[in-house]
Design a protein around this motif. Structure first.
Motif, PDB file in Angstrom:
ATOM      1  N   SER A   1       0.847  -1.189   0.000  1.00 22.37           N
ATOM      2  CA  SER A   1       0.000   0.000   0.000  1.00 22.37           C
ATOM      3  C   SER A   1       0.884   1.242   0.000  1.00 22.37           C
ATOM      4  O   SER A   1       2.087   1.167   0.239  1.00 22.37           O
ATOM      5  CB  SER A   1      -0.913   0.009   1.224  1.00 22.37           C
TER       6      SER A   1
ATOM      7  N   HIS B   1       0.606   5.846   0.652  1.00 18.50           N
ATOM      8  CA  HIS B   1      -0.129   6.964   1.229  1.00 18.50           C
ATOM      9  C   HIS B   1       0.616   8.223   0.805  1.00 18.50           C
ATOM     10  O   HIS B   1       1.828   8.292   0.981  1.00 18.50           O
ATOM     11  CB  HIS B   1      -0.101   6.800   2.743  1.00 18.50           C
TER      12      HIS B   1
ATOM     13  N   THR C   1      -4.874   7.603  -5.561  1.00 20.22           N
ATOM     14  CA  THR C   1      -5.099   7.846  -4.143  1.00 20.22           C
ATOM     15  C   THR C   1      -6.528   8.323  -3.898  1.00 20.22           C
ATOM     16  O   THR C   1      -7.071   9.117  -4.655  1.00 20.22           O
ATOM     17  CB  THR C   1      -4.097   8.865  -3.571  1.00 20.22           C
TER      18      THR C   1
ATOM     19  N   ARG D   1      -4.711   7.556   0.058  1.00 16.12           N
ATOM     20  CA  ARG D   1      -4.227   6.178   0.110  1.00 16.12           C
ATOM     21  C   ARG D   1      -4.568   5.365  -1.141  1.00 16.12           C
ATOM     22  O   ARG D   1      -5.630   5.543  -1.722  1.00 16.12           O
ATOM     23  CB  ARG D   1      -4.849   5.448   1.302  1.00 16.12           C
TER      24      ARG D   1
ATOM     25  N   ALA E   1      -4.923   1.577  -1.025  1.00 14.47           N
ATOM     26  CA  ALA E   1      -4.934   0.562   0.027  1.00 14.47           C
ATOM     27  C   ALA E   1      -4.261  -0.736  -0.388  1.00 14.47           C
ATOM     28  O   ALA E   1      -3.722  -1.446   0.449  1.00 14.47           O
ATOM     29  CB  ALA E   1      -6.361   0.284   0.476  1.00 14.47           C
TER      30      ALA E   1
ATOM     31  N   HIS F   1       4.315  -0.959   3.265  1.00 20.67           N
ATOM     32  CA  HIS F   1       3.639   0.320   3.114  1.00 20.67           C
ATOM     33  C   HIS F   1       4.703   1.363   2.796  1.00 20.67           C
ATOM     34  O   HIS F   1       5.693   1.485   3.529  1.00 20.67           O
ATOM     35  CB  HIS F   1       2.896   0.681   4.404  1.00 20.67           C
TER      36      HIS F   1
ATOM     37  N   PRO G   1       4.914   5.241   2.176  1.00 19.22           N
ATOM     38  CA  PRO G   1       4.320   6.565   2.142  1.00 19.22           C
ATOM     39  C   PRO G   1       5.200   7.565   1.391  1.00 19.22           C
ATOM     40  O   PRO G   1       6.424   7.408   1.307  1.00 19.22           O
ATOM     41  CB  PRO G   1       4.238   6.966   3.609  1.00 19.22           C
TER      42      PRO G   1
END
Length: 103
Positions: free
Chosen positions: A5, A7, A37, A42, A44, A87, A89
């Motif tokens: 994922s 973000h 996003t 996000r 996911a 994840h 970001p």
């Protein structure tokens, strides 16, 4: 939870970056998946399951989101443990960005 994922946070505006197109590829350029996003900044999941061990590329189409110095942000990362959730970001502003391995 396993998978991949991302973000995107707009640090200049202090809010999530909605509507950023993100493409996932292998390091040798093979397309895997893409997402946009959501209102929380996000994506996911990119497909189902966890990525296999190897090197991957996330391409963020930042130029369509913010008029700034970086029209595209490319993040290359390595999955060393298949089966874990990854994840990635992105903290974004018009003239800078940062990334890290999140949880």
């Amino acid at each position: 939870m396993s998978g991949l994922s991302t973000h995107v946070l707009d640090t200049a505006a202090g809010r999530p970056a909605a509507g950023v197109r993100v493409t996932l590829e292998t390091r040798d350029g093979r397309y895997i998946a893409e997402g946009v996003t959501d209102s929380h900044g996000r994506v996911a999941a990119f497909g189902t399951g966890s990525p296999a061990r190897g090197d991957y590329v996330l391409r963020f189409d930042t130029g369509a989101y913010v008029d700034g110095f970086y029209p595209e942000v490319i993040v290359v990362f390595t999955v060393t443990a298949a089966g874990e959730h990854h994840h990635v970001p992105l903290l974004l502003s018009p003239y800078g960005y940062a990334t890290y391995r999140g949880s």
